[in-house]
Design a protein around this motif. Structure first.
Motif, PDB file in Angstrom:
ATOM      1  N   GLY A 239      -4.058   1.775  -2.140  1.00  0.00           N
ATOM      2  CA  GLY A 239      -2.603   0.785  -2.740  1.00  0.00           C
ATOM      3  C   GLY A 239      -2.897  -0.369  -2.899  1.00  0.00           C
ATOM      4  O   GLY A 239      -2.678  -0.555  -1.718  1.00  0.00           O
TER       5      GLY A 239
ATOM      6  N   ASN B 223       0.750  -1.301   0.538  1.00  0.00           N
ATOM      7  CA  ASN B 223       0.129  -0.201   0.332  1.00  0.00           C
ATOM      8  C   ASN B 223       1.041   1.034  -0.220  1.00  0.00           C
ATOM      9  O   ASN B 223       0.526   2.171  -0.845  1.00  0.00           O
ATOM     10  CB  ASN B 223      -1.053  -0.372   1.236  1.00  0.00           C
ATOM     11  CG  ASN B 223      -1.760   1.419   1.317  1.00  0.00           C
ATOM     12  OD1 ASN B 223      -1.249   2.120   1.821  1.00  0.00           O
ATOM     13  ND2 ASN B 223      -3.517   1.381   1.516  1.00  0.00           N
TER      14      ASN B 223
ATOM     15  N   VAL C 221      -1.997  -1.761 -11.268  1.00  0.00           N
ATOM     16  CA  VAL C 221      -2.175  -1.156  -9.589  1.00  0.00           C
ATOM     17  C   VAL C 221      -3.224   0.019  -9.423  1.00  0.00           C
ATOM     18  O   VAL C 221      -3.921   0.367 -10.608  1.00  0.00           O
ATOM     19  CB  VAL C 221      -0.864  -0.156  -8.832  1.00  0.00           C
ATOM     20  CG1 VAL C 221       0.901  -1.001  -8.684  1.00  0.00           C
ATOM     21  CG2 VAL C 221      -0.433   0.915 -10.377  1.00  0.00           C
ATOM     22  N   THR C 222      -4.107  -0.405  -8.073  1.00  0.00           N
ATOM     23  CA  THR C 222      -5.124   0.578  -8.256  1.00  0.00           C
ATOM     24  C   THR C 222      -4.833   1.140  -7.246  1.00  0.00           C
ATOM     25  O   THR C 222      -4.078   1.290  -5.795  1.00  0.00           O
ATOM     26  CB  THR C 222      -6.174  -0.134  -7.922  1.00  0.00           C
ATOM     27  OG1 THR C 222      -6.095  -0.510  -6.475  1.00  0.00           O
ATOM     28  CG2 THR C 222      -6.400  -1.179  -9.141  1.00  0.00           C
ATOM     29  N   ALA C 223      -5.336   3.033  -6.422  1.00  0.00           N
ATOM     30  CA  ALA C 223      -5.150   3.629  -5.754  1.00  0.00           C
ATOM     31  C   ALA C 223      -6.261   4.354  -5.976  1.00  0.00           C
ATOM     32  O   ALA C 223      -7.323   4.913  -7.234  1.00  0.00           O
ATOM     33  CB  ALA C 223      -3.836   4.992  -5.201  1.00  0.00           C
TER      34      ALA C 223
ATOM     35  N   VAL D 175       2.343   7.020  -6.977  1.00  0.00           N
ATOM     36  CA  VAL D 175       1.357   7.629  -7.819  1.00  0.00           C
ATOM     37  C   VAL D 175       1.493   9.066  -6.907  1.00  0.00           C
ATOM     38  O   VAL D 175       1.257   9.924  -7.791  1.00  0.00           O
ATOM     39  CB  VAL D 175      -0.176   6.460  -7.514  1.00  0.00           C
ATOM     40  CG1 VAL D 175      -1.368   7.734  -7.743  1.00  0.00           C
ATOM     41  CG2 VAL D 175      -0.432   5.427  -7.845  1.00  0.00           C
TER      42      VAL D 175
ATOM     43  N   ILE E 151       2.419   1.959  -3.753  1.00  0.00           N
ATOM     44  CA  ILE E 151       2.320   2.168  -4.237  1.00  0.00           C
ATOM     45  C   ILE E 151       1.769   3.596  -4.726  1.00  0.00           C
ATOM     46  O   ILE E 151       1.801   4.303  -5.243  1.00  0.00           O
ATOM     47  CB  ILE E 151       0.686   1.707  -4.633  1.00  0.00           C
ATOM     48  CG1 ILE E 151       1.508  -0.544  -5.110  1.00  0.00           C
ATOM     49  CG2 ILE E 151      -0.081   2.099  -5.852  1.00  0.00           C
ATOM     50  CD1 ILE E 151      -0.040  -1.179  -5.220  1.00  0.00           C
ATOM     51  N   ARG E 152       1.295   3.783  -3.254  1.00  0.00           N
ATOM     52  CA  ARG E 152       0.738   5.541  -2.922  1.00  0.00           C
ATOM     53  C   ARG E 152       1.764   6.156  -3.154  1.00  0.00           C
ATOM     54  O   ARG E 152       2.005   7.366  -3.682  1.00  0.00           O
ATOM     55  CB  ARG E 152      -0.109   5.776  -1.576  1.00  0.00           C
ATOM     56  CG  ARG E 152      -1.085   4.452  -0.834  1.00  0.00           C
ATOM     57  CD  ARG E 152      -1.737   4.809   0.241  1.00  0.00           C
ATOM     58  NE  ARG E 152      -1.323   4.641   1.078  1.00  0.00           N
ATOM     59  CZ  ARG E 152      -1.129   5.516   1.810  1.00  0.00           C
ATOM     60  NH1 ARG E 152      -0.185   6.907   2.313  1.00  0.00           N
ATOM     61  NH2 ARG E 152       0.475   5.013   3.076  1.00  0.00           N
TER      62      ARG E 152
END
Length: 216
Positions: A88, A65, A200-202, A72, A68-69
């Motif tokens: 994330g 998390n 990847v997602t956020a 981003v 990724i954050r």
């Protein structure tokens, strides 16, 4: 409703269509996150639609998390207005067997009458309809204003079959992202490719917004 995108034309497109596409991660950033994925997730763990935040221990999920954050947040300085980024995770579709995810909306995470959300969906590999790309129904984020929750009773809308002819595929290169409203109807194709689809997602929200519940 406070805008989240620096580019006024991009913000206008988002308000009209419910989504936009941007170059989010550089090749170096995408490669760093691919390296983290290889270190954190075993191939044997992945089946159908795999989400690391649901399947890894808390300590590992937190490392993912935060990584990724951080990427981003750094990449988004030129894209997003001052905002909060959270959630994330790695979202993976297995090439050994996956299904199409039909049109749906995500849960409400803020009061959408007051605040907007941008869900960042960023593949670390090139994606198309063949290997699990996302598809969207432009403008559908403006159709309903009800609360959407996995914890409390809420309306679930099944769209008529004829609306599916209006969906738009969103193929992306590694590091490109689709930013969409949680209220937008969207889905993703099955992965018929030769390798797993790694994304990847956020989520990007207004700093002054208050979370309603967790993402799904």
């Amino acid at each position: 409703m406070k805008p989240l995108l620096r580019d006024p034309a991009l913000q206008q497109q988002f308000e009209r269509d419910g989504f936009v596409t941007v170059r989010l991660l550089s090749p170096e950033q995408a490669n760093r996150l691919l390296g983290l994925y290889s270190q954190s997730v075993r191939q044997s763990e992945v089946s159908d639609l795999y989400e690391s935040s649901r399947n890894k221990p808390y300590v590992v999920s937190r490392i993912i998390n935060e990584a990724i954050r951080e990427e981003v947040s750094h990449a988004g300085k030129e894209i997003f207005l001052p905002s909060r980024i959270y959630g994330g995770t790695f979202m993976v579709k297995s090439h050994l067997g996956s299904q199409m995810l039909p049109l749906h909306q995500d849960w409400s995470v803020v009061d959408e009458k007051q605040h907007a959300t941008l869900f960042a969906w960023c593949p670390l590999v090139d994606v198309s309809a063949r290997n699990g790309a996302i598809f969207v129904l432009p403008g559908s984020h403006r159709w309903f204003r009800s609360l959407r929750s996995g914890s409390y009773p809420s309306n679930r809308y099944i769209l008529p079959e004829q609306l599916h002819r209006h969906v738009r595929d969103v193929p992306l290169k590694a590091g490109e992202a689709v930013l969409y409203s949680d209220a937008l109807f969207h889905g993703s194709y099955e992965n018929s490719g030769d390798t797993d689809r790694i994304v990847v997602t956020a989520r990007v929200v207004d700093r002054k917004s208050t979370r309603l519940n967790s993402s799904h």
